[in-house]
Design a protein around this motif. Structure first.
Motif, PDB file in Angstrom:
ATOM      1  N   ARG A   1       0.742  -1.296  -0.119  1.00  0.00           N
ATOM      2  CA  ARG A   1      -0.143   0.003  -0.116  1.00  0.00           C
ATOM      3  C   ARG A   1       0.883   1.133  -0.053  1.00  0.00           C
TER       4      ARG A   1
ATOM      5  N   LYS B   1      -6.234   3.490  -9.580  1.00  0.00           N
ATOM      6  CA  LYS B   1      -7.319   3.788  -8.765  1.00  0.00           C
ATOM      7  C   LYS B   1      -8.470   2.662  -8.930  1.00  0.00           C
TER       8      LYS B   1
ATOM      9  N   ASP C   1      -5.904  -1.092  -7.535  1.00  0.00           N
ATOM     10  CA  ASP C   1      -5.423  -1.358  -6.015  1.00  0.00           C
ATOM     11  C   ASP C   1      -6.590  -1.409  -5.069  1.00  0.00           C
ATOM     12  N   PRO C   2      -7.513  -0.553  -5.073  1.00  0.00           N
ATOM     13  CA  PRO C   2      -8.411  -0.806  -3.743  1.00  0.00           C
ATOM     14  C   PRO C   2      -8.870  -2.355  -3.813  1.00  0.00           C
TER      15      PRO C   2
ATOM     16  N   THR D   1      -6.934  -5.426  -0.953  1.00  0.00           N
ATOM     17  CA  THR D   1      -7.614  -6.414   0.358  1.00  0.00           C
ATOM     18  C   THR D   1      -7.199  -7.584   0.312  1.00  0.00           C
TER      19      THR D   1
ATOM     20  N   SER E   1      -8.024  -2.572   3.729  1.00  0.00           N
ATOM     21  CA  SER E   1      -9.412  -1.828   3.569  1.00  0.00           C
ATOM     22  C   SER E   1      -9.428  -1.541   1.940  1.00  0.00           C
ATOM     23  N   GLY E   2     -10.649  -1.635   1.335  1.00  0.00           N
ATOM     24  CA  GLY E   2     -10.783  -1.257  -0.042  1.00  0.00           C
ATOM     25  C   GLY E   2     -12.111  -1.023  -0.653  1.00  0.00           C
ATOM     26  N   ALA E   3     -12.313  -0.857  -1.630  1.00  0.00           N
ATOM     27  CA  ALA E   3     -13.527  -0.329  -2.035  1.00  0.00           C
ATOM     28  C   ALA E   3     -13.946  -0.715  -3.572  1.00  0.00           C
TER      29      ALA E   3
ATOM     30  N   ASP F   1     -17.264   0.341   0.667  1.00  0.00           N
ATOM     31  CA  ASP F   1     -15.979   0.321   1.321  1.00  0.00           C
ATOM     32  C   ASP F   1     -16.121  -0.881   2.091  1.00  0.00           C
TER      33      ASP F   1
END
Lengths: 504, 432, 443
Positions: free
Chosen positions: A357, A374, A377-378, A382, A404-406, A411
């Motif tokens: 990260r 963008k 990676d989110p 995770t 954490s991720g989205a 989220d």
């Protein structure tokens, strides 16, 4: 078609993957001299086995009347029986005569009736009519002036889609009688094929393709970093996921979305090493569950997925995020520009306290990179508590990781949050519908077909995402049998714009 | 945990489910059945099963080796623990071995090359002379038919420090009494007294048993999967201090699993040999992180030149410490009967082939004599030297000891040990 | 009424199934051969042989430190430097024992050559040279020729358990066997085309009959693909056509002179000399089509080589010689290992010394050189050194070092069989079992 012990040898060319599916690339693949040579090698070994002393009673439908004279009637019978199966339609008179002539000439030169049959069979196996699938159309009596696929072409499509194999005798019979042109006749065959155990082979082949497991051919892991990733583990990792998919979707008729959260899985001893799980079965597979207390659930946490989308010596949130978007959401993530300086990331890989990260955050100071990262990676971050070979790790370089991720504004935390997010995402089943449909028709989707997809998504949803139901809906849809340049006719109006760039 | 409690503790079956092929399956690292559906138990190593979601524990944490008070291990390295090399241990030089005997013989009139004798015939005659007893029998097959080898050198050096365990308790105030025979003991590498290692005393001045020698190459067959050793530890409440634990020793029925760089892998599952001859359970304790056990007779497989010969250790004990990778390392020691050690390490009198039949005589002879040449001893010399140095299992009838204190240095990797009787992946290759 | 839709779909029947594998090449082979053939109209046979040396190697003196084609030639392979481009160095491939007891020097050799580890000489499958011989050894005077240079009649060529094919150990006896009674001038041979090949060719012509009709019904992109298919069939036909031609005349062939009587024993000087003479005779025998398959045992797998006046053999040295603490390996054993590669060069020289078509006999040979173990003192069967030398008529790619990383050694056996036209998709048993072709080696 022949007994399972009739050897099929020979290697075939690496398939061409196009827009995420080999099934689509195949329609544009080429035939090289090498592959034809390999087909010929296979053809000869099959034909020799079928006409061998030990097997001819089983395979040859008649006995020659004479030891020396060519028995044309018996040869015709053999050619027609196997020709029909191999070409997936009755032979034309010219075709039949051609192969009977071969048999006669071969018998004359080499002696022996069965030698003749052997070479007639080689000829059929080497023929383009066998090696290539060719659709044939005929005038459509229901729509004067238009054409439709003929019964045998329909049978071939149906059979490859639902059983990943050539039509069986019953399907060819239905093709011959015209039953496949009637709704009830078609429905009867679809039900019959869906109930056959071969559906599992079709589902397995589809997911092998969709999950891009051909990538394992080129996958390498550094043994000093990932000692447990052995040749045996790599092979079993693929099998694990395919077994899970088939048992969940076909045997248990489960909800497709639950593949992302289910704890049920399959393990073998080589995999037990990577999962740090005991495997009692010494030689083979056993069903198992990821323990409720573990970080794993769903096929995204299978070693196959985690290892395939990682580097040889470290994990890759970016590759993992990219594959999830492309494979499960049908989105396309562009490749990085050629001139990126990765040294910021590389240099810190083993620095104490460094995590992916942090490294990616430095990298993403560059706005050229940030746009794509963008997207990827989110999601990928995770899964960071799994290393580059899919093994569990609590820390990277000595520090705990922020998992954490989205996804699409939702989220979540960690692999289980990720699995849940994919399970909840409506894009996931829609993507499967698109991939399965494209795989079934073996080509890309034409613009006017978008409503078909919408229709299929609706059917899939109303079946609570049962894969056999989706396969049934595709197999019964008119568009599945559409003659391609007429797709506009078959389909209804209203056209959603197909965003070609979004497909993968 | 008290052993009395331990006996009634059954590992809980969290979930058990029939698989497609009739296999019974386990959920969570607890209890396992194999295809035979025979009851099975397992000693899991650390598994992420134990780790709470969200805040998992690092697997390399030694505190986490045990799951439900149990852990399993596979021996990943094994070698005889021997003392210092010839420079300090052998003031009178090295054992002459077969070469020494040949040289001595060739200096006698009978040992001279005869007129017109071809070189290779002469060499064969020399070799036969030192391998043949007066009654014509082969000395490797019948070592008692020869006498002691005058060229044999025992370890003589003073104040030698030798790795190992005090087996007869003499170092801490003799208690073993009549069962052992008196012998000079070694000082331990950590300064302790009374280390018994008479095997080292016998072979320490033989070339093949020097640190550069090849006597420890028997590990190769372990790494190619011909044999292996499993260890289980059960009933552990506190991995630093627990007065009552149970330690199991088993021959491994499965080939050891290696990485691509040929290092034994952690966390593989192995099936214990189902034959009770190759299973042993000992009581033990952990004191300040050091695990020791009470004596128990153990027996493992061993393979040399494709022949099987058991590796036996009577009144065996371990002294182990836990390693950061979740394994253990330390000493396995006990008494090897002289006859058994002779068959295992010197003359291959009784070794069996894969089918369990006595191996072909030619192979046994070739291996025995080849090994004597390669490792630098004579068969009968080894046999008599061992009898001379024997320190355990005194035969009350003769008053002579029959076994030899033997120390092994071992390392173990964490593993899952299961019990069952299904066929292994290699069964079709191993038999027939 | 049926006709092909203009944009109808063509789809390979193997679609979807797990038939990925395999690679697009061998066109190279066709091109290379096709060219040579077009120029001369001649057919040059392809040969296969094994060259075995005992007691392995010293890894740090033999394994290149990097993979690919730009490796630095290691010390012990220096004698073979001239053949760098015609040689594939294969390190780090294992005979996987799966717990099968390792009979030193035998289990490794036979595991490598049969794909199945065995605890003794009772092989479970024919050795690779026999498998090759079944495909390519037909129609020559000798199915294969086995040779041993160190006086031992053994060979590692087994049709089945029990009896290996015995080796010829004396150059003179070899000479008599090949060029003595029964030898015919190769150029005097009467050629009869193989009727089976004639039939195969006619089958392919019949298959192509449809071409015009099919092409007419296809759209342009499909027409292109169909055209590729028919072109490929045509190429196959041309290759069969070639087989119907008499074999190429053996150029400048004269029957070699009988060698003098030599001392046949295991002293390395004698062995090197006998080996060189036998290699020369064998090369001549290959050139004039007396056989297409051979096995040369340079030293036995438990190498019996010895230096003059020394009673130590290479094998006993590997067990008895202490490791030189400065060098880090056994010095005398290493000397024998290095000499083995000099001998290998002698053998390759003999093949490369015979002109054939536009190249040499070596260009039309696949020589599979291997040992029985990697580190002899431990009888290790992991990472047994192997090399593929020669062009095999364009059927293999060479000029690189490939590290196997503990992969199954059967991948090598599988790949060279496939290169030579043996119909095999997977090979080996247990952990050795593989269907993965070495793509670096075989297209």
């Amino acid at each position: 078609m022949f007994a399972p012990d009739v050897p099929v040898t020979g290697r075939f060319e690496r398939a061409l993957r196009e827009d995420g599916l080999i099934a689509v690339g195949t329609s544009h693949g080429s035939m090289s001299a090498f592959s034809v040579e390999q087909y010929d090698v296979s053809a000869r070994s099959i034909a020799a086995a079928v006409t061998s002393k030990e097997r001819r009673a089983q395979f040859v439908p008649c006995q020659p009347k004479s030891e020396t004279e060519f028995d044309k009637a018996c040869a015709s019978k053999f050619v027609q029986q196997y020709g029909g199966q191999l070409f997936r339609r009755p032979l034309t008179v010219q075709e039949r005569d051609r192969f009977v002539t071969i048999a006669g000439a071969a018998q004359q030169k080499l002696g022996g009736f069965y030698k003749g049959l052997e070479f007639a069979l080689i000829g059929m196996l080497d023929s383009p009519q066998f090696l290539l699938r060719m659709d044939r159309s005929e005038p459509d009596p229901a729509h004067p002036g238009a054409v439709r696929l003929d019964g045998w072409s329909k049978a071939v499509r149906l059979s490859y889609f639902l059983t990943n194999s050539t039509p069986d005798a019953e399907l060819l019979r239905a093709a011959a009688t015209g039953e496949l042109h009637s709704e009830q006749g078609l429905a009867r065959q679809v039900e019959r094929l869906l109930a056959s155990p071969r559906v599992e082979m079709a589902v397995r082949a589809f997911f092998w393709d969709m999950l891009q497991f051909d990538g394992f051919n080129d996958l390498f892991k550094d043994p000093s970093i990932y000692p447990g990733y052995t040749v045996a583990a790599a092979a079993d990792a693929q099998e694990q996921t395919l077994r899970t998919v088939v048992s969940h979707l076909v045997q248990e008729n489960g909800d497709y979305r639950d593949l992302f959260t289910t704890r049920k899985t399959w393990v073998s001893r080589p995999l037990g090493i990577l999962y740090r799980m005991p495997v009692g079965t010494r030689n083979g597979w056993e069903q198992a569950e990821y323990p409720a207390s573990s970080a794993r659930a769903g096929i995204l946490t299978d070693v196959s997925m985690l290892a395939l989308h990682s580097h040889p010596g470290r994990s890759s949130p970016t590759l993992r995020g990219k594959f999830m978007r492309e494979i499960f959401l049908c989105q396309r993530v562009p490749d990085p520009p050629a001139n990126v300086n990765f040294s910021v990331v590389q240099d810190a890989v083993n620095r104490p306290g460094s995590t992916a990260r942090l490294r990616l955050a430095e990298h993403n100071d560059n706005p050229v990179c940030a746009g794509c990262h963008k997207l990827t990676d989110p999601l990928g971050l995770t899964l960071e508590n799994f290393d580059g070979a899919g093994g569990f790790r609590a820390k990277e370089n000595g520090v705990s990781m922020d998992l954490s991720g989205a996804l699409d504004g939702e989220d979540f935390v960690g692999p289980q949050g990720l699995g849940q997010a994919l399970q909840d995402n409506p894009g996931v089943p829609a993507c499967l519908v698109e991939k399965m449909y494209r795989s079934a028709i073996g080509r890309d989707i034409a613009g006017p077909e978008e409503p078909v997809l919408e229709y299929l998504v609706g059917r899939f949803e109303s079946s609570r995402f049962r894969l056999p139901q989706l396969m049934r809906a595709i197999a019964l849809s008119k568009s599945f049998y559409a003659v391609q340049n007429q797709t506009g006719l078959v389909l209804q109006k209203t056209v959603a714009v197909a965003k070609k760039g979004d497909r993968s | 945990m008290k052993l009395a409690d331990f006996k009634v503790v059954k590992t809980p079956v969290l979930a058990l489910k029939a698989g497609a092929a009739g296999a019974a399956i386990i959920v969570a690292a607890s209890l396992y059945l194999d295809h035979s559906a025979a009851a099975a138990r397992t000693e899991p190593a650390s598994a992420d099963a134990r780790q709470a979601s969200g805040a998992p524990l690092p697997v390399a944490d030694t505190a986490n080796i045990f799951s439900d008070g149990q852990a399993g291990f596979v021996v990943s390295k094994i070698a005889y623990a021997l003392g210092p090399d010839e420079k300090t241990a052998c003031p009178r030089g090295m054992t002459g071995g077969v070469r020494g005997l040949i040289e001595a013989y060739s200096r006698t009139p009978a040992g001279k090359m005869r007129e017109g004798e071809p070189l290779n015939a002469y060499e064969r005659r020399l070799s036969e002379s030192v391998h043949t007893a007066a009654d014509g029998r082969n000395l490797c097959m019948f070592p008692a038919a020869g006498g002691p080898d005058p060229g044999w050198q025992m370890v003589q050096g003073k104040g030698l420090k030798v790795e190992g365990i005090d087996l007869d308790g003499s170092g801490a105030g003799k208690k073993a009494g009549g069962a052992t025979c008196s012998h000079e003991e070694f000082q331990g590498t950590n300064g302790e007294r009374g280390v018994d290692n008479q095997f080292y005393r016998v072979v320490g001045c033989t070339t093949g048993f020097q640190p550069t020698g090849q006597a420890n190459s028997y590990e190769t067959e372990m790494l190619t999967g011909s044999w292996g050793i499993l260890v289980t530890v059960r009933g552990v409440d506190d991995p630093r201090n627990d007065p009552e634990i149970e330690v199991g020793f088993y021959a491994n029925a499965d080939p050891i699993q290696l990485s691509a760089s040929r290092v034994p892998l952690s966390h593989a599952t192995y099936t214990a040999d189902g034959n009770p001859r190759y299973q042993a359970i000992a009581r033990g304790r952990i004191v300040d992180g050091v695990l020791t056990t009470e004596p128990v007779d153990v027996r493992f497989h061993n393979v040399v030149n494709s022949m099987n010969q058991d590796r036996e250790l009577r009144s065996a004990r371990v002294r182990m410490t836990f390693t950061p990778d979740g394994g253990m390392e330390g000493i396995l020691a006990g008494y090897t009967p002289v006859e058994s050690m002779y068959d295992l390490q010197f003359g291959v009198r009784n070794s069996k082939n894969a089918k369990g039949e006595l191996a072909p005589e030619r192979l046994r002879l070739g291996t025995s004599m080849g090994r004597a040449g390669a490792l630098g001893y004579s068969c009968h010399g080894a046999y008599h030297a061992m009898l001379q140095a024997a320190d355990g299992h005194k035969d009350p009838a003769t008053g002579r000891c029959t076994s030899l204190s033997t120390q092994y240095r071992i390392r173990m990797a964490p593993a899952f040990v299961v019990h069952g009787s299904s066929r292994s992946t290699n069964s079709s290759l191993i038999t027939g | 009424m049926s006709q092909l839709d203009r944009r109808s779909m063509l789809r390979g029947i193997m679609n979807g199934a797990a038939v990925a594998m395999a690679l697009p090449l061998l066109d190279v082979f066709l091109d290379v051969n096709g060219e040579a053939l077009a120029a001369t109209g001649q057919r040059i046979p392809i040969r296969f042989g094994t060259w075995v040396w005992g007691c392995g190697f010293v890894p740090e003196r033999w394994i290149p430190t990097s993979e690919g084609s730009d490796y630095v030639m290691p010390a012990d392979l220096e004698p073979l430097a001239a053949y760098r481009k015609q040689m594939a160095i294969l390190s780090g491939f294992d005979v996987k024992l799966d717990g099968v007891a390792n009979k030193p020097h035998v289990t490794g050799t036979l595991g490598l050559r049969t794909g199945v580890p065995v605890p003794n000489e009772t092989v479970r499958a024919p050795t690779i040279d026999v498998l090759m011989g079944e495909v390519m050894g037909q129609g020559t005077r000798f199915r294969s020729i086995e040779l041993s240079a160190s006086g031992i009649e053994r060979s590692y060529s087994f049709r089945g358990a029990g009896s290996p094919n015995p080796s010829e150990t004396s150059p003179l006896a070899l000479y008599k066997r090949i060029f003595g009674e029964g030898f015919q001038d190769p150029n005097a041979e009467v050629f009869a085309p193989d009727p089976e090949v004639m039939v195969r060719k006619s089958v392919l012509s019949a298959v192509s009959d449809d071409r015009q009709r099919l092409m007419k019904t296809l759209g342009s992109s499909d027409r292109q693909r169909m055209d590729e298919y028919f072109t490929a069939v045509r190429q196959l036909e041309q290759r069969l056509e070639l087989q119907l031609q008499p074999p190429a005349k053996v150029e400048n062939f004269t029957v070699p002179k009988a060698p003098g009587k030599t001392v046949v024993d295991a002293e390395i000087g004698n062995v090197m000399e006998n080996h060189k003479i036998m290699a020369g005779l064998l090369a001549q025998a290959l050139a004039c089509n007396q056989t297409r398959v051979f096995n040369m045992l340079f030293s036995d797998t438990a190498s019996n080589l010895r230096r003059s006046a020394s009673s130590d053999t290479h094998h006993t040295l590997t067990h008895e010689e202490p490791v030189n603490p400065t060098l880090g390996y056994q010095e005398q054993s290493a000397w024998f290992a290095a000499q083995s590669m000099v001998a290998c060069r002698d053998f390759v020289d003999a093949l490369a010394g015979i002109k054939e078509g536009s190249g040499t006999l070596l260009d039309n040979t696949l020589l599979f050189a291997h040992s029985d173990c990697s580190i002899a003192k431990a009888h290790a069967v992991e990472g047994i050194p192997m090399m593929v030398i020669g062009g095999a008529g364009g059927r293999v790619r060479t000029g690189f070092h490939k590290a196997g990383r503990a992969d199954s050694a059967a991948r090598v056996g599988l790949s060279i069989q496939q290169a030579m036209g043996v119909q095999v998709e997977k090979w080996g048993a247990g952990s050795m079992d593989t269907n993965r072709t070495l793509t670096e080696l075989v297209a």
